[in-house]
Motif scaffolding. Structure first.
Motif, PDB file in Angstrom:
ATOM      1  N   SER A  18       2.005 -10.090 116.915  1.00  0.00           N
ATOM      2  CA  SER A  18       2.609 -10.448 115.624  1.00  0.00           C
ATOM      3  C   SER A  18       1.576 -11.036 114.684  1.00  0.00           C
ATOM      4  N   ASN A  19       0.595 -11.729 115.239  1.00  0.00           N
ATOM      5  CA  ASN A  19      -0.446 -12.363 114.423  1.00  0.00           C
ATOM      6  C   ASN A  19      -1.795 -12.216 115.120  1.00  0.00           C
TER       7      ASN A  19
ATOM      8  N   SER B  53      -4.506 -12.299 113.827  1.00  0.00           N
ATOM      9  CA  SER B  53      -5.464 -13.181 113.169  1.00  0.00           C
ATOM     10  C   SER B  53      -4.915 -14.599 113.238  1.00  0.00           C
ATOM     11  N   VAL B  54      -5.620 -15.472 113.960  1.00  0.00           N
ATOM     12  CA  VAL B  54      -5.156 -16.843 114.191  1.00  0.00           C
ATOM     13  C   VAL B  54      -6.322 -17.811 114.028  1.00  0.00           C
TER      14      VAL B  54
END
Length: 257
Positions: free
Chosen positions: A21-22, A24-25
């Motif tokens: 879902s993400n 990029s964190v």
């Protein structure tokens, strides 16, 4: 979604796809995703689903170097479950990204030399399938971003980044990141290159600087080090001053400042 087919012991196998879902964190944030899978021609027992965060690390061995993949976080996100023939199932997961996770993207752009990824492992019918590697982009913490921007303002130019095997004081990782710069601006008189390492925690981080000094009269070039701590609630001006003091200290150590 793109499903992978796992050839289980019997039948046509199970199809699996993991969607982050993400992707990029930042360090300390949760990484979220969903494992989708579909049953094959028979009923199967899924014994466990495990998410594995990995990094490509450089290892020095004698006079040579090679790259290998290190796991720096493994977390089981599902226990045993039954998957009926042709049935579809989804398993959401959420795992914390370790604070010491290296940076692999800046300003939305991949950081050259870095490769982090996510493996989803499915234990099925007595066999383990590691699956494909989904790329993971870890952006700097605000305090890290400030240090990177300050070096840019001082004229340092990015060269490359990599991960080196080893554990530094205060770190729990089996490797550490080096972000390498060419010296710029007035600092070219003092250094050839600068290496930057972060050791981050939940409330503060250590900044480690290593510079190789230019040769002088009767003096061979030598590396010098400086280490200082930055609190995340510290005013940006204080961070700038600590960085400036660190650079000056390294330059002064060999009489170059």
């Amino acid at each position: 979604m793109v499903f992978r087919k796992l050839m289980a012991a019997f039948g046509a196998g199970v199809e699996v796809d993991t969607v982050l879902s993400n992707a990029s964190v930042r360090p300390g944030e949760p990484l979220r995703g969903v494992v989708h899978f579909r049953g094959g021609g028979s009923d199967y027992k899924v014994e466990a689903i495990t998410v594995d965060l990995t990094a490509v690390v450089e290892v020095e061995s004698g006079d040579s170097e090679y790259k290998t993949t290190y796991s720096f976080l493994r977390q089981q996100v599902s226990g045993p479950l039954q998957l009926a023939a042709k049935a579809e199932h989804r398993q959401p997961f959420e795992i914390p990204v370790p604070w010491e996770t290296p940076i692999s993207a800046i300003g939305g752009h991949p950081l050259r030399g870095m490769r982090l990824g996510v493996h989803t492992e499915l234990a099925l019918a007595g066999a383990l399938d590691k699956g494909d590697l989904d790329p993971l982009f870890v952006n700097p913490l605000p305090a890290q971003d400030h240090v990177l921007a300050a070096l840019d303002r001082l004229g340092f130019r990015f060269k490359k980044a990599d991960l080196e095997r080893g554990t530094l004081h205060g770190s729990t990782m089996p490797f550490f990141q080096e972000i390498e710069y060419y010296a710029g601006g007035s600092w070219r008189r003092h250094f050839n290159e600068l290496e930057l390492t972060f050791i981050a925690g939940p409330r503060q981080m250590d900044v480690i600087l290593e510079a190789d000094q230019r040769d002088g009269f009767l003096r061979a070039g030598q590396d010098t080090y400086n280490r200082f701590t930055v609190r995340y609630d510290e005013h940006p001006a204080g961070v700038d001053q600590a960085l400036q003091r660190g650079l000056e200290s390294m330059a002064r150590r060999r009489g170059w400042f």
